[in-house]
Design a protein around this motif. Structure first.
Motif, PDB file in Angstrom:
ATOM      1  N   PHE A  12      55.292  -0.265 -18.605  1.00 28.43           N
ATOM      2  CA  PHE A  12      55.206   0.248 -16.772  1.00 28.43           C
ATOM      3  C   PHE A  12      53.922   0.602 -16.556  1.00 28.43           C
ATOM      4  O   PHE A  12      54.576   1.178 -14.930  1.00 28.43           O
ATOM      5  CB  PHE A  12      56.128   2.295 -17.830  1.00 28.43           C
ATOM      6  CG  PHE A  12      57.138   2.170 -18.648  1.00 28.43           C
ATOM      7  CD1 PHE A  12      58.232   1.789 -18.539  1.00 28.43           C
ATOM      8  CD2 PHE A  12      57.149   1.843 -19.796  1.00 28.43           C
ATOM      9  CE1 PHE A  12      59.670   1.633 -19.010  1.00 28.43           C
ATOM     10  CE2 PHE A  12      58.060   2.252 -20.842  1.00 28.43           C
ATOM     11  CZ  PHE A  12      59.558   2.008 -20.217  1.00 28.43           C
ATOM     12  N   GLN A  38      61.165  -4.243 -21.884  1.00 33.58           N
ATOM     13  CA  GLN A  38      61.274  -4.729 -19.957  1.00 33.58           C
ATOM     14  C   GLN A  38      61.378  -5.191 -18.900  1.00 33.58           C
ATOM     15  O   GLN A  38      62.241  -4.775 -17.918  1.00 33.58           O
ATOM     16  CB  GLN A  38      60.057  -5.708 -20.524  1.00 33.58           C
ATOM     17  CG  GLN A  38      59.371  -6.262 -18.840  1.00 33.58           C
ATOM     18  CD  GLN A  38      58.929  -7.581 -19.118  1.00 33.58           C
ATOM     19  OE1 GLN A  38      59.457  -8.314 -20.002  1.00 33.58           O
ATOM     20  NE2 GLN A  38      57.128  -7.103 -18.017  1.00 33.58           N
ATOM     21  N   TRP A  41      63.753  -1.858 -17.906  1.00 29.50           N
ATOM     22  CA  TRP A  41      62.686  -0.835 -17.047  1.00 29.50           C
ATOM     23  C   TRP A  41      63.044  -2.375 -15.200  1.00 29.50           C
ATOM     24  O   TRP A  41      63.106  -1.595 -14.372  1.00 29.50           O
ATOM     25  CB  TRP A  41      61.685  -1.103 -17.767  1.00 29.50           C
ATOM     26  CG  TRP A  41      60.034  -1.013 -16.371  1.00 29.50           C
ATOM     27  CD1 TRP A  41      59.113  -1.954 -15.792  1.00 29.50           C
ATOM     28  CD2 TRP A  41      59.891   0.077 -15.507  1.00 29.50           C
ATOM     29  NE1 TRP A  41      58.329  -0.698 -14.860  1.00 29.50           N
ATOM     30  CE2 TRP A  41      59.039  -0.051 -14.714  1.00 29.50           C
ATOM     31  CE3 TRP A  41      60.759   1.529 -15.118  1.00 29.50           C
ATOM     32  CZ2 TRP A  41      58.651   1.060 -14.079  1.00 29.50           C
ATOM     33  CZ3 TRP A  41      60.341   2.668 -14.221  1.00 29.50           C
ATOM     34  CH2 TRP A  41      59.296   2.374 -13.766  1.00 29.50           C
ATOM     35  N   ARG A  45      63.427  -0.152 -12.192  1.00 24.28           N
ATOM     36  CA  ARG A  45      62.821  -0.314 -11.224  1.00 24.28           C
ATOM     37  C   ARG A  45      64.035  -1.058  -9.444  1.00 24.28           C
ATOM     38  O   ARG A  45      63.745  -0.414  -8.486  1.00 24.28           O
ATOM     39  CB  ARG A  45      61.527  -1.123 -11.311  1.00 24.28           C
ATOM     40  CG  ARG A  45      60.430  -0.288 -10.309  1.00 24.28           C
ATOM     41  CD  ARG A  45      59.544  -1.314 -10.574  1.00 24.28           C
ATOM     42  NE  ARG A  45      59.369  -2.297 -11.021  1.00 24.28           N
ATOM     43  CZ  ARG A  45      58.411  -3.508 -11.341  1.00 24.28           C
ATOM     44  NH1 ARG A  45      57.107  -2.865 -11.857  1.00 24.28           N
ATOM     45  NH2 ARG A  45      58.540  -4.669 -11.300  1.00 24.28           N
TER      46      ARG A  45
END
Length: 181
Positions: A12, A38, A41, A45
């Motif tokens: 992060f 990951q 994420w 995002r």
């Protein structure tokens, strides 16, 4: 320490040192769990970056500005009342302190004597002023009386007009400032 730390935290973090970035890359080659984290994420995002800001309803800015003016006026009234009550409290405290001081220093007879003297001095002053005014009226001609009276009334009227002008300008400037913000 968990076996996935500090790598889960580093996933992060966008500001890793080159050494940390290299260690994270090596760990991601070996760890399926951290690779999945990951990947999720990156998807989250990306989804957040794709979404645009919601537009406010029509008239939002005008409603916000008018409510801001009302909130400021309400806060100013509250502040004025706070100042009033603080000064009232301080004045009351000083008055009570002065009364207690004088009540403990003087007897009731001295209070009565002082009161009579103050009344006598006040009546003497008003009598003297009346005598001065009466003498002035007898010694000066009537046109001078009228001129001085008229001058006094015009001065008083001028002060009242000046007071209203200053008040209106002050309120107008206050309204202009509140609309600017």
């Amino acid at each position: 320490m968990k076996p996935h730390q500090p790598f889960e935290t580093w996933i992060f973090d966008e500001h890793l040192s080159p050494e940390e970035q290299q260690r994270l890359t090596e760990h991601l080659r070996q760890c399926e769990s951290c690779r999945a984290l990951q990947q999720k994420w990156f998807e989250a995002r990306g989804a957040l970056q794709e979404k645009s800001m919601a537009a406010p309803r029509a008239g939002f800015v005008q409603r916000w500005k008018s409510s801001l003016v009302e909130r400021k006026e309400r806060e100013q009234r509250k502040q004025a009342w706070r100042v009033f009550w603080i000064f009232s409290g301080v004045a009351s405290g000083v008055l009570v302190g002065v009364l207690v001081f004088f009540l403990t220093r003087f007897s009731m007879a001295e209070w009565l004597k002082l009161s009579v003297e103050v009344i006598h001095q006040f009546l003497g002053l008003t009598s003297s002023l009346g005598g001065i005014l009466s003498a002035w009226m007898q010694l000066t001609p009537i046109p001078l009386h009228l001129f001085v009276s008229l001058l006094f009334l015009l001065s008083l009227l001028g002060l009242i007009v000046l007071w209203f002008v200053v008040l209106s300008r002050t309120f107008r400037k206050g309204e202009e400032r509140s609309y600017e913000h």
